[in-house]
Scaffold this motif. Structure first.
Motif: not given
Length: 441
Positions: A76-84
């Motif tokens: 799921s951490r990649w979803l956070l990076w997608m937002g950044v």
């Protein structure tokens, strides 16, 4: 430095392409194909120009990288990076929002729709919002000038864009390397190891439908292709790993490099204007003579943009020298558009007062002068009601380069004198009107 940064963004994009190739278990031949197809394409032209577009392509590729990592690992951490990445991309250019819509639509229509139950998707959206918040606040404070810009863009430029030519240009961008892009589609459909990433097809389709419907400029979609170059290259490498097919690899390299080598003098500004005129058919075949107005011209638009700026600045400086030194603090330099104002402020920095114009963001930077004794006007000759409060109009310079865009727009240099005391107030009324249009009033 002006050349360095777009080249840097292009190099970082190519590195990301290689990383995607590695993620797909591609080897050295896939990396060679991907690199050559990237370099021997319109991407090299894009990465010569100091514009938001080179970073825009990098941001799109970073967003695809994060999505592929999520599809591969379910972390799921990649979803956070997608937002950044989305937030940073928006600060550069709003164009990335079309990719975000394409991704959300593609995921919603795919078996991966469970992503919408992952709280990190919404944390990523919040991260993007926090990053762009200063821009959002500024837009709201100023009445959403982006809407005015989009309306103006649609009415003056996008209305001339043909949906058919938009689609044709997609393959022309990659010259001989277009077959790498094409291979990505059957690869995603039929190649079993690509199965986890098939949502990319939906993302591409939705984003392209949006661009086509809205009559977008052809280059708006360039950010879609680095990821497809990676998939296409790996797919070709898989094909060329059996028996005698490996001996076809040099042929595939030649198919990319040779057409590009033959088109180098068309893609890059290496020919003189007279030589471009002689090879007009070649430029026309690539669609490079078509401008924003939908018409073909003698030079490509961005080549014509390179002409005439210094001439205008030199003429404006000579006109400035005609103004008595005691009157120069009361002299306004005004241009018809931000390009002319930018040219004067670059070439004449420190030699004259800053040039202004009532165009684009410059409407918020226009000097408020209570006393104006002289005006140096760059552009068309003043007309209309202004002539009633201008005593004398003297042409002090004429642009002679017939191939420059400014010549086509009638840009010359004028010295306006014997001005009425009413002129500053009239300019401020016009300025408030222009600002109001940008503020949505």
């Amino acid at each position: 430095w002006i050349k360095f940064f777009p080249a840097l963004y292009g190099a970082l994009t190519m590195i990301l392409i290689w990383k995607i190739v590695e993620m797909l278990d591609g080897k050295w031949f896939a990396q060679v194909l991907a690199a050559l197809a990237f370099i021997c394409s319109a991407m090299s032209r894009l990465n010569l120009l100091y514009q938001p577009n080179s970073f825009d392509v990098l941001a799109w590729t970073m967003l695809f990288w994060c999505l592929l990592q999520y599809l591969r690992t379910d972390e799921s951490r990649w979803l956070l990076w997608m937002g950044v990445v989305t937030g940073i991309g928006i600060l550069n250019k709003y164009n990335i929002l079309f990719l975000v819509i394409g991704m959300l639509g593609g995921l919603l229509l795919s078996a991966r729709r469970r992503i919408f139950r992952d709280k990190y998707l919404y944390f990523g959206a919040l991260a993007a919002l926090l990053i762009i918040l200063p821009n959002v606040v500024w837009q709201l404070q100023h009445g959403l000038p982006v809407m005015h810009h989009m309306k103006e863009l649609s009415e003056s430029q996008l209305v001339h864009v043909s949906r058919a030519s938009f689609m044709e240009d997609q393959l022309i961008f990659f010259v001989g390397g277009a077959f790498i892009i094409v291979a990505a589609f059957p690869g995603l459909v039929f190649h079993r190891p690509f199965r986890p990433y098939r949502v990319i097809l939906l993302v591409y389709g939705i984003t392209m439908l949006l661009f086509t419907y809205l009559r977008a400029k052809s280059y708006y979609s360039l950010g879609l292709y680095p990821v497809l170059l990676a998939f296409g290259s790996v797919y070709w490498e898989r094909i060329f790993t059996h028996d005698w097919t490996r001996y076809l690899r040099p042929l595939w390299v030649a198919l990319i490099v040779i057409p590009f080598a033959l088109a180098v003098n068309v893609i890059f500004p290496v020919l003189r204007p007279a030589q471009i005129r002689e090879k007009a058919g070649k430029f026309r075949a690539f669609g490079l003579l078509r401008w924003e107005d939908g018409q073909d011209h003698t030079l490509p638009q961005d080549f014509a943009d390179m002409l005439g700026w210094k001439d205008l600045a030199d003429m404006a400086f000579k006109t400035w020298q005609q103004v008595p030194a005691a009157e120069q603090p009361y002299t306004l330099i005004v241009c018809d558009n931000y390009g002319e104002a930018g040219a004067l402020n670059d070439y004449n920095r420190g030699k004259t007062s800053p040039a202004a114009c009532m165009n684009a963001d410059h409407v918020f930077w226009f000097p408020e002068m209570d006393t104006i004794h002289y005006i140096i006007k760059v552009g068309e000759k003043p007309d209309g009601d202004y002539l009633k409060i201008i005593g004398k109009v003297t042409q002090t310079g004429a642009l002679t380069d017939t191939l420059s865009r400014e010549y086509l727009w009638g840009a010359n240099v004028w010295l306006l004198s014997d001005l009425s005391p009413e002129l500053p107030a009239a300019l401020q009324r016009e300025l408030r009107k222009k600002q109001g249009a940008y503020l949505g009033r």
